[in-house]
Design a protein around this motif. Structure first.
Motif, mmCIF file in Angstrom:
data_model
loop_
_atom_site.group_PDB
_atom_site.id
_atom_site.type_symbol
_atom_site.label_atom_id
_atom_site.label_comp_id
_atom_site.label_asym_id
_atom_site.label_seq_id
_atom_site.Cartn_x
_atom_site.Cartn_y
_atom_site.Cartn_z
ATOM 1 N N LYS A 11 0.793 -1.243 -0.109
ATOM 2 C CA LYS A 11 0.105 -0.118 0.009
ATOM 3 C C LYS A 11 0.723 1.390 0.087
ATOM 4 O O LYS A 11 1.870 1.246 0.398
ATOM 5 C CB LYS A 11 -0.913 0.050 1.127
ATOM 6 N N TYR A 12 0.596 2.316 -0.758
ATOM 7 C CA TYR A 12 1.159 3.538 -0.784
ATOM 8 C C TYR A 12 1.005 4.329 0.507
ATOM 9 O O TYR A 12 -0.225 4.369 0.879
ATOM 10 C CB TYR A 12 0.818 4.324 -1.899
ATOM 11 N N GLU A 14 0.069 7.344 2.184
ATOM 12 C CA GLU A 14 -0.394 8.596 1.885
ATOM 13 C C GLU A 14 -0.115 9.704 2.880
ATOM 14 O O GLU A 14 0.169 10.889 2.511
ATOM 15 C CB GLU A 14 -1.890 8.748 1.501
ATOM 16 N N ARG A 15 0.207 9.519 4.052
ATOM 17 C CA ARG A 15 0.484 10.498 5.174
ATOM 18 C C ARG A 15 1.878 10.108 5.703
ATOM 19 O O ARG A 15 1.690 9.888 6.981
ATOM 20 C CB ARG A 15 -0.716 10.615 5.976
ATOM 21 N N LYS A 23 9.816 13.649 2.270
ATOM 22 C CA LYS A 23 9.743 12.354 2.460
ATOM 23 C C LYS A 23 11.111 11.591 2.892
ATOM 24 O O LYS A 23 11.954 11.998 2.101
ATOM 25 C CB LYS A 23 9.062 11.402 1.440
ATOM 26 N N THR A 56 4.259 15.666 -2.579
ATOM 27 C CA THR A 56 2.875 16.009 -2.904
ATOM 28 C C THR A 56 2.522 14.564 -3.500
ATOM 29 O O THR A 56 3.099 13.881 -4.153
ATOM 30 C CB THR A 56 2.947 16.993 -3.855
ATOM 31 N N THR A 57 1.174 14.365 -3.264
ATOM 32 C CA THR A 57 0.580 13.401 -3.801
ATOM 33 C C THR A 57 -0.213 13.640 -5.168
ATOM 34 O O THR A 57 -0.785 12.823 -6.020
ATOM 35 C CB THR A 57 -0.605 12.672 -2.938
ATOM 36 N N LYS A 58 0.249 14.890 -5.763
ATOM 37 C CA LYS A 58 -0.347 15.383 -6.809
ATOM 38 C C LYS A 58 0.294 14.582 -8.182
ATOM 39 O O LYS A 58 -0.361 14.385 -9.330
ATOM 40 C CB LYS A 58 -0.254 16.961 -6.881
ATOM 41 N N LEU A 60 2.362 11.296 -8.736
ATOM 42 C CA LEU A 60 3.037 10.033 -8.317
ATOM 43 C C LEU A 60 3.914 9.691 -9.351
ATOM 44 O O LEU A 60 4.786 8.560 -9.011
ATOM 45 C CB LEU A 60 1.719 8.966 -8.193
ATOM 46 N N HIS A 66 9.069 10.507 -4.504
ATOM 47 C CA HIS A 66 8.238 9.583 -3.806
ATOM 48 C C HIS A 66 9.363 8.374 -3.459
ATOM 49 O O HIS A 66 8.856 7.457 -2.518
ATOM 50 C CB HIS A 66 7.147 8.952 -4.648
ATOM 51 N N ASP A 147 4.514 7.128 9.387
ATOM 52 C CA ASP A 147 3.472 7.736 9.053
ATOM 53 C C ASP A 147 3.598 9.038 10.091
ATOM 54 O O ASP A 147 4.359 9.279 10.733
ATOM 55 C CB ASP A 147 2.346 7.001 9.015
#
Length: 183
Positions: A11-12, A14-15, A23, A56-58, A60, A66, A147
């Motif tokens: 799973k990615y 996200e937070r 990151k 940012t998740t805008k 990927l 990432h 996280d």
């Protein structure tokens, strides 16, 4: 080498916990000196590997935002000029925690125990699938993320991880690990 290949889907996160909008992940070394009985050594130092772009998740598809591992980050245009900014030693992370939370309690009581438990569980899960050799050892590079609530997530485990000195942080730590292995 494993007896058979397995694929893992993850799973990615996200937070993630961010430092300066970046990151990061932890590289932690673990050494197995025997599989039966299982004998695991957890190295007392780890280091952080930062992405070189703000998170940012805008988008990927931007791997520099990432993926934190050095093999990806070294592809950045100006990596040689800023390589030392891409990694922190554990002491620098603890200093950051003191500034952000007032102490290293979150490391000592939450993060470190989680990383140690997960490391042990991972080798226990793989124990029956790996062929151990007497009088030998194997170093594993565990990659973890946090996280935004300081929960630890295992990203991957690397057998025979890269021990080259790509930054001043890894130069110092890999030399220390190599000395400690033969003690």
């Amino acid at each position: 080498a494993g007896k058979e290949m397995h694929w893992v889907v993850q799973k990615y996160l996200e937070r993630p916990y961010l430092i300066n909008k970046r990151k990061f992940d932890f590289r932690q070394w673990v050494m197995v000196t025997d599989w039966n009985p299982l004998t695991v050594w957890y190295y007392n130092e780890c280091y952080l590997r930062f992405s070189l772009s703000d998170f940012t998740t805008k988008d990927l598809s931007d791997t520099l935002k990432h993926l934190c591992n050095n093999s990806v980050q070294k592809e950045a245009e100006n990596f040689k000029d800023i390589a030392d900014q891409s990694m922190w030693g554990l002491a620098q992370f603890k200093e950051h925690l003191v500034k952000e939370t007032g102490s290293t309690k979150v490391w000592d009581e939450k993060v470190l125990p989680q990383m140690q438990r997960i490391s042990k569980w991972a080798v226990m899960c793989a124990q029956d699938m790996l062929e151990g050799r007497r009088h030998s050892c194997e170093i594993y590079g565990y990659d973890f993320m946090l996280d935004d609530e300081f929960n630890v997530w295992l990203l991957e485990v690397n057998a025979s991880p890269d021990m080259s000195a790509s930054t001043s942080t890894t130069e110092q730590l890999t030399q220390a690990v190599m000395r400690d292995i033969v003690k």
